[in-house]
Design a protein around this motif. Structure first.
Motif, short mmCIF file in Angstrom:
data_model
loop_
_atom_site.label_atom_id
_atom_site.label_comp_id
_atom_site.label_asym_id
_atom_site.label_seq_id
_atom_site.Cartn_x
_atom_site.Cartn_y
_atom_site.Cartn_z
N LEU A 1 0.80 -1.22 0.00
CA LEU A 1 0.00 0.00 0.00
C LEU A 1 0.84 1.28 0.00
O LEU A 1 0.29 2.36 -0.10
N GLY A 2 2.16 1.16 0.14
CA GLY A 2 3.02 2.33 0.08
C GLY A 2 3.03 3.11 1.38
O GLY A 2 2.28 2.84 2.32
N GLY A 3 3.93 4.06 1.44
CA GLY A 3 4.00 4.94 2.60
C GLY A 3 5.11 4.64 3.57
O GLY A 3 5.30 5.34 4.57
N GLY A 4 5.90 3.59 3.32
CA GLY A 4 7.04 3.32 4.18
C GLY A 4 6.69 2.96 5.61
O GLY A 4 7.29 3.46 6.56
N VAL A 5 5.72 2.07 5.80
CA VAL A 5 5.28 1.70 7.14
C VAL A 5 6.32 0.81 7.81
O VAL A 5 6.88 -0.10 7.19
N SER A 6 6.57 1.06 9.10
CA SER A 6 7.57 0.29 9.84
C SER A 6 7.05 -0.06 11.22
O SER A 6 6.45 0.77 11.90
N PHE A 7 7.26 -1.32 11.64
CA PHE A 7 6.92 -1.79 12.97
C PHE A 7 8.09 -2.59 13.53
O PHE A 7 8.94 -3.09 12.77
N MET A 8 8.12 -2.73 14.85
CA MET A 8 9.06 -3.68 15.44
C MET A 8 8.74 -5.06 14.89
O MET A 8 7.58 -5.45 14.76
N LEU A 9 9.79 -5.82 14.56
CA LEU A 9 9.58 -7.16 14.04
C LEU A 9 9.05 -8.08 15.13
O LEU A 9 9.40 -7.95 16.31
N ALA A 10 8.20 -9.02 14.73
CA ALA A 10 7.76 -10.06 15.65
C ALA A 10 8.99 -10.74 16.24
O ALA A 10 9.95 -11.04 15.52
N ARG A 11 8.97 -10.96 17.53
CA ARG A 11 10.19 -11.42 18.21
C ARG A 11 10.78 -12.70 17.61
O ARG A 11 12.01 -12.80 17.47
N PRO A 12 9.96 -13.69 17.21
CA PRO A 12 10.57 -14.89 16.62
C PRO A 12 11.24 -14.63 15.27
O PRO A 12 12.05 -15.45 14.82
N GLN A 13 10.90 -13.52 14.61
CA GLN A 13 11.51 -13.22 13.32
C GLN A 13 12.53 -12.08 13.39
O GLN A 13 12.99 -11.59 12.37
N ALA A 14 12.88 -11.64 14.60
CA ALA A 14 13.89 -10.60 14.76
C ALA A 14 15.26 -11.15 14.42
O ALA A 14 15.52 -12.35 14.56
N PRO A 15 16.18 -10.29 13.94
CA PRO A 15 17.50 -10.78 13.54
C PRO A 15 18.32 -11.26 14.74
O PRO A 15 18.17 -10.76 15.85
#
Length: 378
Positions: free
Chosen positions: A240-254
């Motif tokens: 949808l555009g707009g550069g949305v950013s959230f904290m990653l779900a903890r199991p998928q965090a680097p």
């Protein structure tokens, strides 16, 4: 009208003027829900300096606390996985792990969700409960199921929602697994980021229903995707555009970077595309498609700035630097050639006219997730 009601109405007017709040039912919800009740435990203010970022608590007795609750800003409510504002006096230099998302993004996502009366919504990530409260006001408690991985966060949200007279179905668990017990859902919305959209969300959504989630990678470029679930069990849609950013779900965090490999060993060459290719949001998103598990760090070494891409789990790496002749050099090691893949991907995207991310298509099947942009005709 109470001062708190004035603040709620002022926030709604601001969100409507910014184009985020577009329909009457959601405006009614914003004007009715007391965000400050969901932030009674305080929040953290960011303190920037020459060293690491520090955070300082702002509690409800602070004279500006109430007004801040109704500003259009994200408010960090937990750091380091367990620490809340009431636990601390002074500063802390640890990473945020939970927050109350800025209201403009919350209502934009709820508008984009396209929910209708009588529909059952699964929310991934309860957080403070603000978006949960808006959903409850719009649909009724019985049609909202919200899942939160952190039992402390969930308990605080539950108590605050109860104070507001709202009692959704609240679940503590891994949001990436959804919540099969009350499936199927008409809509699924995630307030955390993912690298790979879980198939569980697709299989728990009715055919014709929608999943709204922020998809990105470990170079931290992400976009909001809306997918429609099909009769065959797959789902597809666009960003949808707009550069949305959230904290990653903890199991998928680097994972932690750990000790860097020996960057002086490896295969070296000049590269047509330098590290500046991942400075832009869209370019970095495209680079992530080629190396979704790579992290990007900068090092000042030997009198120059080096850009390092590192896939910790695979053991692959690439280091880039300006070679002094208006070009870039790269050295790579490990089982994969990370920069070869990034270079090929970004070059192909540019050859196709650098289409914006809102033209990208995402498809999720039981076996895989694929993201593609429109190709230019030969």
């Amino acid at each position: 009208m109470s001062y708190e009601a004035v603040l709620r109405r002022r926030l709604a007017e601001q969100l409507a003027a910014g184009g985020h709040l577009r329909t009457r039912p959601w405006r009614d919800a914003v004007e009715a829900v007391s965000r400050h009740e969901l932030l009674r435990g305080g929040f953290f203010d960011r303190i920037d300096g020459k060293g690491p970022t520090a955070w300082v608590p702002v509690m409800s007795h602070d004279p500006l606390w109430l007004e801040r609750c109704y500003e259009d800003e994200s408010l960090v409510t937990q750091v380091a996985g367990t620490i809340v504002p009431g636990d601390l006096r002074g500063e802390i230099m640890r990473a945020p792990t939970s927050s109350s998302t800025m209201p403009s993004l919350v209502v934009r996502m709820l508008e984009d969700l396209g929910v209708e009366d009588g529909q059952h919504v699964l929310e991934i990530g309860t957080g403070t409960g603000y978006s949960t409260a808006l959903l409850c006001h719009r649909l009724g408690d019985g049609l909202v199921t919200t899942v939160e991985v952190d039992d402390g966060v969930s308990a605080r949200a539950g108590a605050a929602l109860g104070t507001c007279g709202l009692f959704p179905r609240r679940v503590v668990g891994d949001g990436l697994a959804g919540h099969m017990a009350h499936a199927p859902y008409d809509r699924v919305i995630a307030t955390c980021g993912v690298v790979t959209l879980p198939y569980s969300w697709i299989e728990q959504t009715r055919p014709g229903g929608s999943v709204l989630a922020t998809v990105g990678g470990w170079m931290y470029s992400s976009e909001l995707a809306r997918l429609t679930v099909h009769q065959d069990g797959t789902a597809s849609g666009r960003f949808l555009g707009g550069g949305v950013s959230f904290m990653l779900a903890r199991p998928q965090a680097p994972p932690p970077l750990g000790v860097l490999p020996d960057l002086s060993r490896g295969n070296e060459r000049r590269t047509a595309i330098g590290a500046d290719a991942v400075d832009g949001w869209d370019e970095r998103f495209v680079a992530q498609l080629a190396a979704p598990r790579a992290q990007h760090v900068r090092l000042d070494r030997d009198g120059r700035t080096e850009h390092v891409l590192l896939d910790v789990e695979a053991g692959s790496w690439a280091v880039l630097w300006e070679d002094g002749s208006d070009g870039w050099a790269v050295r790579q090691g490990g089982p994969d050639r990370l920069w070869d893949d990034v270079e090929e991907h970004v070059s192909r995207w540019r050859a196709d006219g650098s289409p914006p991310l809102e033209r990208f298509e995402i498809t999720v099947t039981p076996d895989r997730q694929s993201i593609a942009w429109p190709r230019r005709a030969e």
